[in-house]
Design a protein around this motif. Structure first.
Motif, PDB file in Angstrom:
ATOM      1  N   ASN A 173       0.616  -1.189   0.224  1.00  0.00           N
ATOM      2  CA  ASN A 173      -0.040   0.029  -0.096  1.00  0.00           C
ATOM      3  C   ASN A 173       0.718   1.239  -0.038  1.00  0.00           C
ATOM      4  OD1 ASN A 173      -2.346  -1.642   0.211  1.00  0.00           O
ATOM      5  ND2 ASN A 173      -2.168  -1.884   2.568  1.00  0.00           N
ATOM      6  N   GLN A 174       2.260   1.012  -0.176  1.00  0.00           N
ATOM      7  CA  GLN A 174       3.169   2.298  -0.059  1.00  0.00           C
ATOM      8  C   GLN A 174       4.101   2.311  -1.463  1.00  0.00           C
ATOM      9  OE1 GLN A 174       5.006   2.194   3.555  1.00  0.00           O
ATOM     10  NE2 GLN A 174       3.251   2.077   4.888  1.00  0.00           N
ATOM     11  N   PRO A 175       3.160   2.608  -2.414  1.00  0.00           N
ATOM     12  CA  PRO A 175       4.335   2.553  -3.635  1.00  0.00           C
ATOM     13  C   PRO A 175       5.294   3.486  -3.657  1.00  0.00           C
ATOM     14  CG  PRO A 175       2.060   3.583  -3.995  1.00  0.00           C
ATOM     15  CD  PRO A 175       2.021   2.846  -3.049  1.00  0.00           C
ATOM     16  N   THR A 234       2.360   1.240 -12.919  1.00  0.00           N
ATOM     17  CA  THR A 234       3.252   1.035 -11.681  1.00  0.00           C
ATOM     18  C   THR A 234       2.441   0.168 -11.146  1.00  0.00           C
ATOM     19  OG1 THR A 234       2.887   3.119 -10.467  1.00  0.00           O
ATOM     20  CG2 THR A 234       4.960   2.866 -11.666  1.00  0.00           C
ATOM     21  N   PHE A 235       3.079  -0.605 -10.214  1.00  0.00           N
ATOM     22  CA  PHE A 235       2.372  -1.961  -9.203  1.00  0.00           C
ATOM     23  C   PHE A 235       3.473  -2.268  -8.449  1.00  0.00           C
ATOM     24  CE2 PHE A 235       3.857  -4.080 -13.094  1.00  0.00           C
ATOM     25  CZ  PHE A 235       4.353  -5.076 -12.624  1.00  0.00           C
ATOM     26  N   LEU A 248       7.183  -1.919  -9.093  1.00  0.00           N
ATOM     27  CA  LEU A 248       7.611  -2.125 -10.443  1.00  0.00           C
ATOM     28  C   LEU A 248       6.881  -0.987 -11.478  1.00  0.00           C
ATOM     29  CD1 LEU A 248       7.484  -6.112 -10.235  1.00  0.00           C
ATOM     30  CD2 LEU A 248       9.127  -4.440  -9.574  1.00  0.00           C
ATOM     31  N   ALA A 249       7.857  -0.925 -12.623  1.00  0.00           N
ATOM     32  CA  ALA A 249       7.305  -0.162 -13.651  1.00  0.00           C
ATOM     33  C   ALA A 249       7.202  -0.899 -14.877  1.00  0.00           C
ATOM     34  CB  ALA A 249       8.566   1.044 -14.057  1.00  0.00           C
ATOM     35  N   GLY A 250       5.779  -0.839 -15.618  1.00  0.00           N
ATOM     36  CA  GLY A 250       5.582  -1.550 -16.816  1.00  0.00           C
ATOM     37  C   GLY A 250       4.976  -0.519 -17.904  1.00  0.00           C
ATOM     38  N   ASP A 251       4.845  -1.395 -19.165  1.00  0.00           N
ATOM     39  CA  ASP A 251       4.248  -0.642 -20.131  1.00  0.00           C
ATOM     40  C   ASP A 251       3.099  -1.535 -20.512  1.00  0.00           C
ATOM     41  OD1 ASP A 251       5.932   1.655 -21.306  1.00  0.00           O
ATOM     42  OD2 ASP A 251       7.409   0.006 -21.644  1.00  0.00           O
ATOM     43  N   LEU A 252       1.784  -0.885 -20.262  1.00  0.00           N
ATOM     44  CA  LEU A 252       0.522  -1.591 -20.541  1.00  0.00           C
ATOM     45  C   LEU A 252       0.019  -1.168 -21.796  1.00  0.00           C
ATOM     46  CD1 LEU A 252      -1.856  -3.051 -19.211  1.00  0.00           C
ATOM     47  CD2 LEU A 252      -3.037  -1.179 -18.789  1.00  0.00           C
TER      48      LEU A 252
END
Length: 279
Positions: free
Chosen positions: A69-71, A96-97, A105-109
């Protein structure tokens, strides 16, 4: 035969009871407090009763200070920064998640422009040491063109994702990264939770398989892998390591550990250690 079955049954029940009490402190905490420890009877009813005492209530769980709960605030590139051209058949956005280790983590959706309703989804990562702007992103975009919702993500400690020290590999954490990507995909309104798969490329093929083996939410898994990296690291490419070669590798790793101690920082090393073949 009846004795053996009875013994196995009691052994299984005892193991469950031991596990439950181990989670809650069990015998050791009771003895430390000077309280007499009385084992519970080995039956399913008492096991269920014990589980009620160690499992937190929903209200209590909400109060847990969970890192999920703390990105972490990540610095993400706003412009298109891939090594491949952007497709006009998909929509793209940075996301991000957080995984269960508290690493953001960083992602491309990628989502198909003509997609409707709840769609199947695929989490993509790899190769080993690569970032989502490269191969995994191209796979993800191509799969989105075929009608899937996809996410290509940077593993923990890599690329735009968080975690320190940087550029470190951890099989257990990187396997968890896949499950965290599933967590994220499952929160999207256009994703069917019962149709989520994984795509592991090169060194992350093994991570994807490991995650699929333990996370039943994975409905399909595919890999694109040139060779067995785990075997290559342990045996050498094409199995050329002898016992003496492997001993040299262990000495090399031990020396690297001392180098890190002396430097006070991580010391770069070979991905697979080149050892001269014994004559």
């Amino acid at each position: 035969m009846k004795l053996r079955k009875s013994f196995l049954k009691e052994a299984v029940i005892a193991a469950v009871v031991a596990f439950v009490y181990g989670m809650s402190g069990g015998q050791s905490s009771a003895l430390a407090a000077g309280v007499e420890y009385v084992p519970i009877a080995s039956n399913a009813a008492h096991v269920a009763e014990a589980q009620q005492h160690v499992m937190p209530t929903a209200d209590a769980q909400d109060k847990i200070n969970s890192p999920m709960n703390q990105p972490e605030a990540l610095k993400l590139e706003a412009k298109w920064d891939k090594i491949f051209p952007k497709s006009d058949k998909v929509n793209h956005r940075k996301v991000t998640f957080v995984n269960r280790y508290g690493i953001t983590l960083a992602g491309d959706l990628y989502t198909p422009k003509n997609g409707t309703g709840k769609m199947a989804a695929i989490a993509v990562a790899g190769p080993f040491g690569a970032v989502k702007e490269q191969t995994s992103g191209l796979y993800a975009q191509s799969l989105a063109e075929q009608g899937f919702v996809t996410i290509a993500f940077d593993p923990s400690y890599t690329g735009e994702s968080g975690g320190t020290p940087r550029n470190m590999a951890s099989p257990d954490i990187n396997t968890e990264d896949f499950s965290a990507a599933i967590d994220f995909l499952g929160t999207l309104d256009n994703v069917d939770r019962d149709n989520i798969g994984l795509m592991g490329i090169c060194g992350f093929g093994g991570m994807a398989l490991s995650d699929a083996a333990m996370d039943k939410r994975v409905k399909a898994v595919a890999t694109s892998v040139l060779y067995d990296m785990s075997r290559s690291i342990g045996q050498g490419l094409n199995d050329y390591y002898t016992a003496a070669n492997r001993d040299k590798v262990l000495h090399y790793l031990a020396d690297k550990r001392w180098e890190m101690v002396d430097r006070g920082t991580t010391a770069p090393g070979y991905h697979e250690v080149p050892i001269m073949m014994d004559s």
